[in-house]
Design an enzyme around this catalytic site. Structure first.
Site, PDB file in Angstrom:
ATOM      1  N   ASP A 173       0.862  -1.182   0.000  1.00 41.22           N
ATOM      2  CA  ASP A 173       0.000   0.000   0.000  1.00 41.22           C
ATOM      3  C   ASP A 173       0.898   1.231   0.000  1.00 41.22           C
ATOM      4  O   ASP A 173       2.127   1.114  -0.093  1.00 41.22           O
ATOM      5  CB  ASP A 173      -0.966  -0.016   1.211  1.00 41.22           C
ATOM      6  CG  ASP A 173      -2.317   0.583   0.839  1.00 41.22           C
ATOM      7  OD1 ASP A 173      -2.336   1.747   0.412  1.00 41.22           O
ATOM      8  OD2 ASP A 173      -3.344  -0.123   0.945  1.00 41.22           O
ATOM      9  N   HIS A 244      -2.570   3.395  -4.662  1.00 38.80           N
ATOM     10  CA  HIS A 244      -2.070   2.818  -3.398  1.00 38.80           C
ATOM     11  C   HIS A 244      -0.663   2.238  -3.587  1.00 38.80           C
ATOM     12  O   HIS A 244      -0.361   1.135  -3.114  1.00 38.80           O
ATOM     13  CB  HIS A 244      -3.030   1.737  -2.868  1.00 38.80           C
ATOM     14  CG  HIS A 244      -4.281   2.296  -2.259  1.00 38.80           C
ATOM     15  ND1 HIS A 244      -4.315   2.900  -1.014  1.00 38.80           N
ATOM     16  CD2 HIS A 244      -5.559   2.373  -2.728  1.00 38.80           C
ATOM     17  CE1 HIS A 244      -5.551   3.298  -0.743  1.00 38.80           C
ATOM     18  NE2 HIS A 244      -6.326   2.998  -1.768  1.00 38.80           N
ATOM     19  N   GLU A 308      -9.618   3.386  -5.505  1.00 41.00           N
ATOM     20  CA  GLU A 308      -9.119   4.680  -5.027  1.00 41.00           C
ATOM     21  C   GLU A 308      -7.871   5.125  -5.799  1.00 41.00           C
ATOM     22  O   GLU A 308      -6.797   5.301  -5.222  1.00 41.00           O
ATOM     23  CB  GLU A 308      -8.838   4.604  -3.517  1.00 41.00           C
ATOM     24  CG  GLU A 308     -10.113   4.369  -2.718  1.00 41.00           C
ATOM     25  CD  GLU A 308      -9.875   4.262  -1.216  1.00 41.00           C
ATOM     26  OE1 GLU A 308     -10.752   4.685  -0.457  1.00 41.00           O
ATOM     27  OE2 GLU A 308      -8.820   3.736  -0.796  1.00 41.00           O
ATOM     28  N   THR A 450      -5.354  -1.584   8.879  1.00 40.34           N
ATOM     29  CA  THR A 450      -4.630  -1.438  10.149  1.00 40.34           C
ATOM     30  C   THR A 450      -3.980  -0.074  10.359  1.00 40.34           C
ATOM     31  O   THR A 450      -2.972   0.020  11.047  1.00 40.34           O
ATOM     32  CB  THR A 450      -3.570  -2.556  10.286  1.00 40.34           C
ATOM     33  OG1 THR A 450      -2.674  -2.466   9.158  1.00 40.34           O
ATOM     34  CG2 THR A 450      -4.192  -3.927  10.332  1.00 40.34           C
ATOM     35  N   GLU A 451      -4.549   0.977   9.808  1.00 40.02           N
ATOM     36  CA  GLU A 451      -3.999   2.302  10.107  1.00 40.02           C
ATOM     37  C   GLU A 451      -3.834   2.500  11.620  1.00 40.02           C
ATOM     38  O   GLU A 451      -2.851   3.082  12.076  1.00 40.02           O
ATOM     39  CB  GLU A 451      -4.923   3.408   9.575  1.00 40.02           C
ATOM     40  CG  GLU A 451      -4.895   3.596   8.079  1.00 40.02           C
ATOM     41  CD  GLU A 451      -5.952   2.775   7.361  1.00 40.02           C
ATOM     42  OE1 GLU A 451      -6.371   1.726   7.876  1.00 40.02           O
ATOM     43  OE2 GLU A 451      -6.366   3.190   6.257  1.00 40.02           O
TER      44      GLU A 451
END
Ligand code: ACM
Length: 504
Positions: A173, A244, A308, A450-451
């Site tokens: 990412d 990403h 995105e 998991t930010e």
């Protein structure tokens, strides 16, 4: 009678029990040795039983082609006072049946340390079981926060207990690239490390000052694939493109739209506007990466992200505009579908099935399997177009949202609450789907981005018990919430025996 999660299709319990003890031996039909090995791996630590093979063992494992109607994962289990018989048409069915046997035993059987003073009783039962949906997945994002492969093995163990079939490993990412690619060593050397992380949600403007990094070795990933396969779990890798990709661009700026620009591995959360270029070198790069990914991961499905992806860089790039014109596209924004078409074709030519995240359900090339996440209507849109679909609606399957609006919930993705009931209430098949469309819905999947999730304890708090609800709904299709709650009460003792740090 013990209650099982997920609920079996048909289970009848009778009085009496079979006792597993030191005299119990296994009668192994052809091809059942791997299942026997799993049974021992799972039961020996707590019970101390060696479960040796013997031609006249009381506990039989058998492959039976006559059970083909139950599919790859179906099995039949009969427990009598003097015999246990587990049968399946396919080895995976035996692995599912073993998880059922494990749940039928006292919860102490799931402990990792020897348990004294427990009698290992299996209740007499006849169980015939097979899943409603083949795809019951769980995605873990190891790009935003890395987890060692030792934890991934435990994560797989917990998936297998719940008969989850797909472990979707989100490997790359903007904030990190975790899989080594021999031809591009800087992907992990540079792309595997970031200087710090944003504190709080996207746009907060504050940072923690802590460098974060990590990458797997190829051998670790190959070993994880084997470990998961032995438990009936397929590891599906995800390599994000064409958006990403900031971590890859930090390592190799020439893959972007501004080769002269130096980028950091992103330290922020949100949607990054730097994306891959569309020149030949980039497509060669993607093919090289996917070649190595296919080498390590035998999964029939390979996820290439796709969501995105802001197209402003392409609009402002003469090279991208030329590419769009040469490909006969109406404009640079159509390069998104074109790009995914190129990598999708490459995967199809190599016998794999490309998977992508849907933005609308209507923008991916038709040979893509679509994961719908933004809007519940996208599942129907994609199925109507003819895509196989995995329903991953964020309001019901995103485990990075908090489980309640209690201010004491640990840090979570803002914007929504996904409680246990919302997960259990999610039917992957849309109400207005006709039989053809319903047949294209492969199943459902939980997502853990998991930010805000840095530790295994936090992963498990967010994942359990919500994944139990998804597993139950995906396997059994049962809609009765009160009955699920009641089964979950008993199942919690199993999670406790495994040391899962679940939400109470
Ligand atoms: C996604 O949540 N970015 C698929």
């Amino acid at each position: 009678m013990p209650t099982l999660v997920p609920r079996p299709t048909e289970a009848a319990f009778r009085a009496g029990h079979f006792t597993l003890d030191r005299s119990t031996t296994l009668r192994l039909g052809a091809g059942t040795e791997p299942a026997a090995e799993l049974l021992r791996d799972l039961l020996t630590p707590a019970t101390g039983l060696s479960l040796r093979p013997s031609p006249d063992g009381q506990f039989t494992l058998a492959l039976d082609p006559g059970l083909g109607d139950l599919g790859e994962e179906g099995y039949v289990l009969a427990v009598d006072p003097h015999a246990v018989l587990l049968r399946a048409a396919h080895p995976t069915g035996l692995l599912r049946g073993i998880q059922t046997i494990r749940q039928l035993l006292p919860p102490q059987a799931l402990s990792a340390i020897p348990q004294r003073g427990t009698r290992w009783l299996l209740p007499c039962a006849d169980i015939t079981d097979s899943p409603r949906h083949p795809w019951r997945g769980a995605m873990l994002d190891v790009a935003r926060h890395f987890q060692p492969v030792s934890y991934l093995r435990r994560y797989v163990d917990l998936l297998a207990l719940h008969k989850i079939s797909v472990f979707h490993l989100h490997l790359t990412d903007d904030q990190g690239w975790r899989m080594p690619i021999a031809a591009f060593p800087k992907l992990t050397e540079i792309g595997g490390n970031r200087a710090e992380s944003q504190k709080g949600p996207a746009g907060s403007g504050t940072y923690d000052g802590n460098p974060h990094g990590g990458a797997y070795t190829r051998a670790e990933l190959a070993d994880l694939v084997r470990y998961a396969a032995a438990r009936g779990v397929t590891v599906m890798p995800e390599i994000e493109m064409p958006g990403h990709v900031r971590a890859a661009l930090a390592a190799y700026p020439q893959l972007g739209n501004h080769p002269e620009r130096t980028l950091d591995v992103w330290t922020r959360w949100g949607v990054c506007d730097t994306v891959l270029g569309v020149h030949d070198e980039v497509l060669d790069f993607c093919r090289t990466v996917l070649d190595e990914v296919m080498d390590v991961f035998p999964s029939p499905y390979i996820h290439v992200g796709g969501e995105e992806c802001p197209t402003a860089e392409w609009t402002h790039s003469a090279a991208a505009r030329e590419r769009a014109a040469a490909a006969g596209l109406p404009g640079p924004s159509a390069l998104h579908g074109w790009f995914l078409g190129q990598v999708g074709d490459f995967l199809v030519r190599h016998g794999r099935r490309p998977v992508g995240w849907a933005e609308t359900g209507a923008e991916l090339p038709l040979d893509f399997t679509v994961m719908t996440w933004r809007d519940s209507s996208h599942t129907l849109t994609a199925a109507r177009r003819g895509h196989p679909v995995v329903s991953a609606n964020h309001r019901a399957t995103y485990l990075d949202y908090a489980q309640s609006d209690d201010p004491h919930e640990p840090p979570a993705q803002p914007g929504a609450v996904v409680d246990l009931r919302a997960v259990h209430g999610h039917d992957p098949v849309p109400e207005d789907a006709d039989a053809d469309m319903a047949g294209r819905v492969l199943g459902t999947q939980a997502q853990l981005w998991t930010e805000f999730v840095t530790t295994p304890a936090h992963i498990e708090y967010l994942t359990y018990p919500r994944l139990c609800a998804l597993a139950d709904r995906g396997w059994s299709g049962a809609t009765d919430w009160a009955a699920f709650r009641s089964r979950l009460g008993e199942h919690t003792a199993r999670l406790d025996a495994l040391g899962v740090q679940h939400r109470p």
